[in-house]
Design a protein around this motif. Structure first.
Motif, PDB file in Angstrom:
ATOM      1  N   ASN A 160       0.841  -1.198   0.000  1.00  0.00           N
ATOM      2  CA  ASN A 160       0.000   0.000   0.000  1.00  0.00           C
ATOM      3  C   ASN A 160       0.877   1.249   0.000  1.00  0.00           C
ATOM      4  OD1 ASN A 160      -2.336  -1.650   0.280  1.00  0.00           O
ATOM      5  ND2 ASN A 160      -1.749  -1.937   2.421  1.00  0.00           N
ATOM      6  N   ARG A 161       0.236   2.365  -0.252  1.00  0.00           N
ATOM      7  CA  ARG A 161       0.992   3.623  -0.288  1.00  0.00           C
ATOM      8  C   ARG A 161       0.211   4.703   0.461  1.00  0.00           C
ATOM      9  NH1 ARG A 161       4.193   0.401  -1.318  1.00  0.00           N
ATOM     10  NH2 ARG A 161       5.571   0.216  -3.126  1.00  0.00           N
ATOM     11  N   CYS A 162      -0.074   4.468   1.732  1.00  0.00           N
ATOM     12  CA  CYS A 162      -0.817   5.456   2.514  1.00  0.00           C
ATOM     13  C   CYS A 162       0.004   6.748   2.544  1.00  0.00           C
ATOM     14  CB  CYS A 162      -1.059   4.936   3.928  1.00  0.00           C
ATOM     15  SG  CYS A 162      -1.996   3.409   3.908  1.00  0.00           S
ATOM     16  N   SER A 163      -0.687   7.871   2.375  1.00  0.00           N
ATOM     17  CA  SER A 163       0.070   9.105   2.141  1.00  0.00           C
ATOM     18  C   SER A 163       0.835   9.584   3.373  1.00  0.00           C
ATOM     19  CB  SER A 163      -0.869  10.203   1.631  1.00  0.00           C
ATOM     20  OG  SER A 163      -1.904  10.422   2.567  1.00  0.00           O
ATOM     21  N   VAL A 246      -4.985  -5.972  10.588  1.00  0.00           N
ATOM     22  CA  VAL A 246      -5.794  -6.639   9.564  1.00  0.00           C
ATOM     23  C   VAL A 246      -6.613  -5.560   8.864  1.00  0.00           C
ATOM     24  CG1 VAL A 246      -7.685  -8.280   9.231  1.00  0.00           C
ATOM     25  CG2 VAL A 246      -5.926  -8.726  10.960  1.00  0.00           C
ATOM     26  N   TYR A 247      -6.671  -5.586   7.540  1.00  0.00           N
ATOM     27  CA  TYR A 247      -7.529  -4.636   6.819  1.00  0.00           C
ATOM     28  C   TYR A 247      -8.821  -5.333   6.444  1.00  0.00           C
ATOM     29  CZ  TYR A 247      -3.795  -1.404   7.024  1.00  0.00           C
ATOM     30  OH  TYR A 247      -2.859  -0.553   7.527  1.00  0.00           O
ATOM     31  N   PRO A 248      -9.915  -4.579   6.389  1.00  0.00           N
ATOM     32  CA  PRO A 248     -11.216  -5.249   6.196  1.00  0.00           C
ATOM     33  C   PRO A 248     -11.465  -5.724   4.764  1.00  0.00           C
ATOM     34  CG  PRO A 248     -11.521  -2.880   6.451  1.00  0.00           C
ATOM     35  CD  PRO A 248     -10.061  -3.127   6.608  1.00  0.00           C
ATOM     36  N   ARG A 284      -5.168   7.692   1.194  1.00  0.00           N
ATOM     37  CA  ARG A 284      -4.917   6.550   0.282  1.00  0.00           C
ATOM     38  C   ARG A 284      -4.925   5.223   1.050  1.00  0.00           C
ATOM     39  NH1 ARG A 284      -0.388   9.717  -2.434  1.00  0.00           N
ATOM     40  NH2 ARG A 284       1.027   8.230  -1.499  1.00  0.00           N
ATOM     41  N   ARG A 285      -5.939   5.053   1.885  1.00  0.00           N
ATOM     42  CA  ARG A 285      -6.012   3.844   2.697  1.00  0.00           C
ATOM     43  C   ARG A 285      -6.479   2.643   1.882  1.00  0.00           C
ATOM     44  NH1 ARG A 285      -3.433   2.731   6.633  1.00  0.00           N
ATOM     45  NH2 ARG A 285      -5.028   1.720   7.863  1.00  0.00           N
ATOM     46  N   PRO A 286      -5.934   1.444   2.178  1.00  0.00           N
ATOM     47  CA  PRO A 286      -6.422   0.238   1.512  1.00  0.00           C
ATOM     48  C   PRO A 286      -7.789  -0.176   2.071  1.00  0.00           C
ATOM     49  CG  PRO A 286      -4.762  -0.343   3.140  1.00  0.00           C
ATOM     50  CD  PRO A 286      -4.850   1.163   3.125  1.00  0.00           C
TER      51      PRO A 286
HETATM   52  S1  SF4 Z   1       0.111   2.691   6.907  1.00  0.00           S
HETATM   53 FE1  SF4 Z   1      -0.418   2.031   4.843  1.00  0.00          FE
HETATM   54  S2  SF4 Z   1       1.501   2.096   3.678  1.00  0.00           S
HETATM   55 FE2  SF4 Z   1       2.036   2.221   5.844  1.00  0.00          FE
HETATM   56  S3  SF4 Z   1       2.467   0.138   6.383  1.00  0.00           S
HETATM   57 FE3  SF4 Z   1       0.303   0.504   6.914  1.00  0.00          FE
HETATM   58  S4  SF4 Z   1      -0.863  -0.152   5.105  1.00  0.00           S
HETATM   59 FE4  SF4 Z   1       1.312   0.042   4.493  1.00  0.00          FE
END
Ligand code: SF4
Length: 449
Positions: A160-163, A246-248, A284-286
């Motif tokens: 991912n690329r969280c800003s 964990v992401y949903p 830019r959250r997953p």
């Molecule tokens: S905050 Fe976003 S980019 Fe950073 S590690 Fe977690 S998921 Fe990856």
């Protein structure tokens, strides 16, 4: 002065296990071989010059050209014929079916750069000698946590690329460990007395995406490097298994079913970070789905005892009062059990630094206080429901100041605890049933049943 004689104790140790090693292919494969050999040597293995004297043979294969594949296959055949115990690694390990179809008796097949898997496969065939006089590292490795719980890292990096985050810049894209390595480490930890495994990574539910869910051998069967499969296998170890970060994603639902079946702890740590679609987009959250509240409701339907923990950021650039209020309303609706809240701050080199409309510090502070107040009320209400229940608790601390433990709903360091009164002597790392008598915003209080 008369010199007295020294008493010398002769230590008779069994012979060191011997590994035969054949390294084929290019310089990259050679470096892989060197790393595997270095690790084995450090563990006390010796190397044999021929197949016959070895306890096991490792063949590091090359699959670049057809001719190289032919040579690799013929060396595997030779090693099987002369020794019988063969582990295959390297480029051809990426196509295990090709090797298995010709040589079904190969003991293990691992892919390129899977150093840990090769070494683990060698351990299974011929364990290293544990020499208490020489070994500085116990079999479970050196741990910084108390003896009864341990963090288990299943991957490095993040796709991912969280800003607001620079982890992908620092650690690169997701690299998942083979399932057999993770499970092998988990087994060693449990054997050393660990009662609770805390699964961590940057994005736990993305586990194995990078390896296309590669299969590896564990306890005589193939386990996919997939979130669900790993959780299911870890559930067999007899320890508490707690999932963090964990992401949903939709496939989390089936893992919640494992929780309902009592295989792993009914606990999910999901860093939502915000609720407003606009702010989430800027972040830019997953897995930024609109229907997260519905998902939460459905998880609670599948597993009514589930504890949901999350973290949020207040004062992200361009967060309006409306966005913030949206998050508070969302929080009231979601009724999460445990929540941490950070005030946004610029991190050097993070993309969010250049976003417009940074929120003034006094507004950030005000929002943080309002957020905490809302969540404290929710948390206190949810904890109050536990008064009168009997909970299974793992004891963390026994000291003159008191006895502290944690239930399935409490991760170490970040969640609340259970304060326990008992006339009996209690041992750190043991499980007990505790009758809950009181609660506050964060903690529970009770006595041993
Ligand atoms: S905050 Fe976003 S980019 Fe950073 S590690 Fe977690 S998921 Fe990856």
């Amino acid at each position: 002065m008369k010199k007295t004689g020294t008493i010398s104790k002769k230590l008779i140790s069994p012979p060191a296990p011997r590994v035969g090693f054949v390294s084929l292919g290019c310089a990259k494969a050679l470096v892989d071989s060197e790393r595997i050999l270095t690790q084995l040597r450090a563990e006390g293995y010796e190397f044999s010059g021929g197949y016959g004297e070895a306890d096991v043979v490792v063949v590091n294969t090359c699959g670049f050209l057809d001719s190289a594949r032919e040579e690799s296959l013929s060396v595997i055949g030779e090693a099987l014929a002369e020794n019988g115990k063969v582990i295959v690694t390297g480029c051809m390990g990426a196509t295990p079916e090709l090797i298995r179809s010709k040589y079904p008796d190969v003991l293990a097949i691992t892919g390129p750069q899977a150093y840990e898997s090769v070494v683990n496969a060698v351990h299974k065939v011929v364990p290293p000698l544990h020499d208490p006089y020489l070994d500085l590292v116990p079999p479970q490795g050196v741990k910084l946590t108390p003896r009864h719980y341990a963090y288990l890292k299943i991957s490095e990096g993040c796709n991912n690329r969280c800003s607001f985050c620079i982890i992908p810049k620092l650690r690169g894209d997701l690299v998942s460990r083979p399932a057999s390595d993770v499970l092998g480490e988990a087994e060693r930890l449990v054997a050393s007395g660990v009662k609770e495994l805390l699964v961590v990574s940057q994005d736990t539910s993305a586990y194995g995406i990078d390896t296309k869910y590669a299969k590896s051998d564990w306890r005589g069967r193939e386990v996919r490097a997939k979130f669900y499969d790993l959780c299911e296998a870890m559930g067999e170890l007899g320890a508490w298994v707690r999932l963090h970060y964990v992401y949903p994603y939709p496939h989390v639902d089936e893992v919640v079913e494992l929780m309902a079946d009592g295989k792993i702890l009914p606990y999910l740590d999901i860093p939502f970070q915000h609720a407003s679609p606009k702010v989430l987009k800027n972040m830019r959250r997953p897995a930024n789905q609109e229907k997260v509240l519905e998902r939460i409701a459905s998880w609670r339907k599948i597993c009514p005892d589930i504890t949901l923990r999350s973290t949020f950021i207040v004062g992200f650039p361009d967060e309006s009062e409306e966005d913030f209020q949206f998050m508070l309303d969302w929080l009231k609706e979601a009724q999460l059990d445990r929540v941490g809240c950070f005030r946004y701050e610029n991190v050097s080199e993070a993309d969010s630094n250049s976003l417009p409309n940074h929120v003034p510090q006094d507004v950030v502070e005000d929002r943080w206080n309002r957020f905490m107040q809302v969540q404290q009320e929710i948390s206190a209400k949810r904890l109050k429901k536990k008064v009168g229940q009997t909970l299974k608790v793992l004891i963390d601390e026994v000291s003159p100041e008191g006895i502290i433990g944690r239930s399935a709903a409490d991760a170490p360091e970040i969640d609340g605890v259970v304060h326990i009164s008992s006339k009996k002597r209690l041992l750190v790392g043991s499980f007990l049933d505790v009758q809950i008598e009181q609660s506050d915003e964060y903690d529970l209080f009770g006595s041993v049943v």
